[in-house]
Write a protein that holds these residues in place. Sequence first.
Motif, PDB file in Angstrom:
ATOM      1  N   MET A  80       0.857  -1.193   0.000  1.00  0.00           N
ATOM      2  CA  MET A  80       0.000   0.000   0.000  1.00  0.00           C
ATOM      3  C   MET A  80       0.889   1.237   0.000  1.00  0.00           C
ATOM      4  O   MET A  80       1.976   1.229   0.603  1.00  0.00           O
ATOM      5  CB  MET A  80      -0.908   0.029   1.227  1.00  0.00           C
ATOM      6  CG  MET A  80      -2.098  -0.884   1.160  1.00  0.00           C
ATOM      7  SD  MET A  80      -3.162  -0.655   2.616  1.00  0.00           S
ATOM      8  CE  MET A  80      -4.592  -1.620   2.124  1.00  0.00           C
ATOM      9  N   ARG A  81       0.428   2.288  -0.651  1.00  0.00           N
ATOM     10  CA  ARG A  81       1.114   3.566  -0.626  1.00  0.00           C
ATOM     11  C   ARG A  81       0.123   4.680  -0.317  1.00  0.00           C
ATOM     12  O   ARG A  81      -1.073   4.510  -0.424  1.00  0.00           O
ATOM     13  CB  ARG A  81       1.810   3.852  -1.957  1.00  0.00           C
ATOM     14  CG  ARG A  81       2.991   2.938  -2.284  1.00  0.00           C
ATOM     15  CD  ARG A  81       3.790   3.478  -3.450  1.00  0.00           C
ATOM     16  NE  ARG A  81       4.832   2.586  -3.896  1.00  0.00           N
ATOM     17  CZ  ARG A  81       6.077   2.556  -3.409  1.00  0.00           C
ATOM     18  NH1 ARG A  81       6.408   3.380  -2.430  1.00  0.00           N
ATOM     19  NH2 ARG A  81       6.975   1.719  -3.883  1.00  0.00           N
ATOM     20  N   GLY A  83      -1.984   7.291   1.784  1.00  0.00           N
ATOM     21  CA  GLY A  83      -2.552   7.705   3.059  1.00  0.00           C
ATOM     22  C   GLY A  83      -2.496   9.210   3.180  1.00  0.00           C
ATOM     23  O   GLY A  83      -2.490   9.767   4.275  1.00  0.00           O
ATOM     24  N   ILE A 129      -5.699   5.884  -0.711  1.00  0.00           N
ATOM     25  CA  ILE A 129      -4.714   4.810  -0.572  1.00  0.00           C
ATOM     26  C   ILE A 129      -4.592   4.135  -1.931  1.00  0.00           C
ATOM     27  O   ILE A 129      -5.594   3.943  -2.638  1.00  0.00           O
ATOM     28  CB  ILE A 129      -5.158   3.768   0.477  1.00  0.00           C
ATOM     29  CG1 ILE A 129      -5.057   4.334   1.899  1.00  0.00           C
ATOM     30  CG2 ILE A 129      -4.313   2.493   0.376  1.00  0.00           C
ATOM     31  CD1 ILE A 129      -5.604   3.398   2.970  1.00  0.00           C
ATOM     32  N   HIS A 131      -3.605   0.528  -3.219  1.00  0.00           N
ATOM     33  CA  HIS A 131      -3.366  -0.855  -2.785  1.00  0.00           C
ATOM     34  C   HIS A 131      -3.060  -1.681  -4.026  1.00  0.00           C
ATOM     35  O   HIS A 131      -3.934  -1.880  -4.881  1.00  0.00           O
ATOM     36  CB  HIS A 131      -4.594  -1.403  -2.062  1.00  0.00           C
ATOM     37  CG  HIS A 131      -4.396  -2.782  -1.519  1.00  0.00           C
ATOM     38  ND1 HIS A 131      -5.448  -3.631  -1.238  1.00  0.00           N
ATOM     39  CD2 HIS A 131      -3.263  -3.483  -1.202  1.00  0.00           C
ATOM     40  CE1 HIS A 131      -4.979  -4.773  -0.787  1.00  0.00           C
ATOM     41  NE2 HIS A 131      -3.661  -4.708  -0.753  1.00  0.00           N
ATOM     42  N   TYR A 154      -6.016   6.531   7.317  1.00  0.00           N
ATOM     43  CA  TYR A 154      -5.495   5.809   6.157  1.00  0.00           C
ATOM     44  C   TYR A 154      -4.001   5.534   6.306  1.00  0.00           C
ATOM     45  O   TYR A 154      -3.518   4.456   5.953  1.00  0.00           O
ATOM     46  CB  TYR A 154      -5.726   6.628   4.890  1.00  0.00           C
ATOM     47  CG  TYR A 154      -7.102   6.493   4.275  1.00  0.00           C
ATOM     48  CD1 TYR A 154      -8.124   5.811   4.916  1.00  0.00           C
ATOM     49  CD2 TYR A 154      -7.378   7.074   3.034  1.00  0.00           C
ATOM     50  CE1 TYR A 154      -9.371   5.697   4.349  1.00  0.00           C
ATOM     51  CE2 TYR A 154      -8.622   6.962   2.453  1.00  0.00           C
ATOM     52  CZ  TYR A 154      -9.623   6.274   3.107  1.00  0.00           C
ATOM     53  OH  TYR A 154     -10.857   6.161   2.529  1.00  0.00           O
ATOM     54  N   ARG A 155      -3.265   6.522   6.797  1.00  0.00           N
ATOM     55  CA  ARG A 155      -1.818   6.359   6.883  1.00  0.00           C
ATOM     56  C   ARG A 155      -1.440   5.225   7.837  1.00  0.00           C
ATOM     57  O   ARG A 155      -0.503   4.457   7.577  1.00  0.00           O
ATOM     58  CB  ARG A 155      -1.164   7.669   7.342  1.00  0.00           C
ATOM     59  CG  ARG A 155       0.358   7.637   7.304  1.00  0.00           C
ATOM     60  CD  ARG A 155       0.884   7.381   5.910  1.00  0.00           C
ATOM     61  NE  ARG A 155       2.340   7.250   5.901  1.00  0.00           N
ATOM     62  CZ  ARG A 155       3.045   6.907   4.843  1.00  0.00           C
ATOM     63  NH1 ARG A 155       2.442   6.655   3.689  1.00  0.00           N
ATOM     64  NH2 ARG A 155       4.355   6.810   4.911  1.00  0.00           N
ATOM     65  N   VAL A 158      -1.839   2.020   5.950  1.00  0.00           N
ATOM     66  CA  VAL A 158      -0.740   1.833   5.007  1.00  0.00           C
ATOM     67  C   VAL A 158       0.493   1.293   5.732  1.00  0.00           C
ATOM     68  O   VAL A 158       1.136   0.336   5.283  1.00  0.00           O
ATOM     69  CB  VAL A 158      -0.411   3.164   4.290  1.00  0.00           C
ATOM     70  CG1 VAL A 158       0.910   3.064   3.527  1.00  0.00           C
ATOM     71  CG2 VAL A 158      -1.542   3.539   3.339  1.00  0.00           C
ATOM     72  N   GLN A 161      -0.129  -2.394   6.914  1.00  0.00           N
ATOM     73  CA  GLN A 161      -0.111  -3.325   5.786  1.00  0.00           C
ATOM     74  C   GLN A 161       1.315  -3.539   5.282  1.00  0.00           C
ATOM     75  O   GLN A 161       1.735  -4.662   5.016  1.00  0.00           O
ATOM     76  CB  GLN A 161      -1.002  -2.792   4.655  1.00  0.00           C
ATOM     77  CG  GLN A 161      -0.924  -3.590   3.352  1.00  0.00           C
ATOM     78  CD  GLN A 161      -1.536  -4.973   3.458  1.00  0.00           C
ATOM     79  OE1 GLN A 161      -2.192  -5.292   4.442  1.00  0.00           O
ATOM     80  NE2 GLN A 161      -1.318  -5.797   2.440  1.00  0.00           N
ATOM     81  N   ASN A 162       2.077  -2.461   5.169  1.00  0.00           N
ATOM     82  CA  ASN A 162       3.433  -2.584   4.641  1.00  0.00           C
ATOM     83  C   ASN A 162       4.361  -3.292   5.609  1.00  0.00           C
ATOM     84  O   ASN A 162       5.387  -3.845   5.201  1.00  0.00           O
ATOM     85  CB  ASN A 162       3.981  -1.203   4.274  1.00  0.00           C
ATOM     86  CG  ASN A 162       3.311  -0.653   3.028  1.00  0.00           C
ATOM     87  OD1 ASN A 162       2.705  -1.388   2.255  1.00  0.00           O
ATOM     88  ND2 ASN A 162       3.423   0.647   2.840  1.00  0.00           N
TER      89      ASN A 162
END
Length: 204
Positions: A80-81, A83, A129, A131, A154-155, A158, A161-162
């Motif tokens: 994910m990137r 946020g 986001i 994904h 959101y951040r 991210v 998830q990462n």
Amino acid sequence: MTEQKDKSRASKSFENLIKVKDHVPVGLPEILKSPHVSEGPGRIANSPVPSIFQDDRGEIHRLRVGHRRMNVLYSKEGVMRSGYLHPHKMNDFVVSGKVEVWTLSEAGTLKTPYGAQEFFVLDPYTPHILHFLEDTVILEFWDGPFSCWYYHPYRRLVQLQNSLVENTTGLLQHLVPQDNRNESSGSNRSSLFWWSAGVVMGIA
């Protein structure tokens, strides 16, 4: 397969973190007053151009073509990137792969998939986001100077998830020579700093 299922279950459980009870004025500058929003990492905006940033998630190629500032992103499956939210419209073209774009709306989070050769636009002041459902290459550019703010629900997602896909904490910055036809000496000093730093933490 089991590992992929575990990641999927973890991602779904993380989604509970993005549920915000407070009203957030999506798409308006007033969103910057929300307690869920804070100024984003200025080091991204101040990164030297051109440059290449690499880590376990993939690569970010920062370019300037003519007077247009743009990025080419390579992101691995599951990453994910963002946020973030931006004050200007963000334009993206999927060169290859597949990405699911999450955007905040008055109704909640909307998820829209895009595949190779598809184009999408993110409106100003809209948290989002990216994904990546497959290894993916994306070209992105903005309708104004780059700047960003964190949308923390959101951040956090991210970052969590990462944490499932990153094996290292060090982020390595590789630079290519600066085109300094229009660059000041201050910009050149900034480039030297980035080159000297070598390992940087927490970008993108």
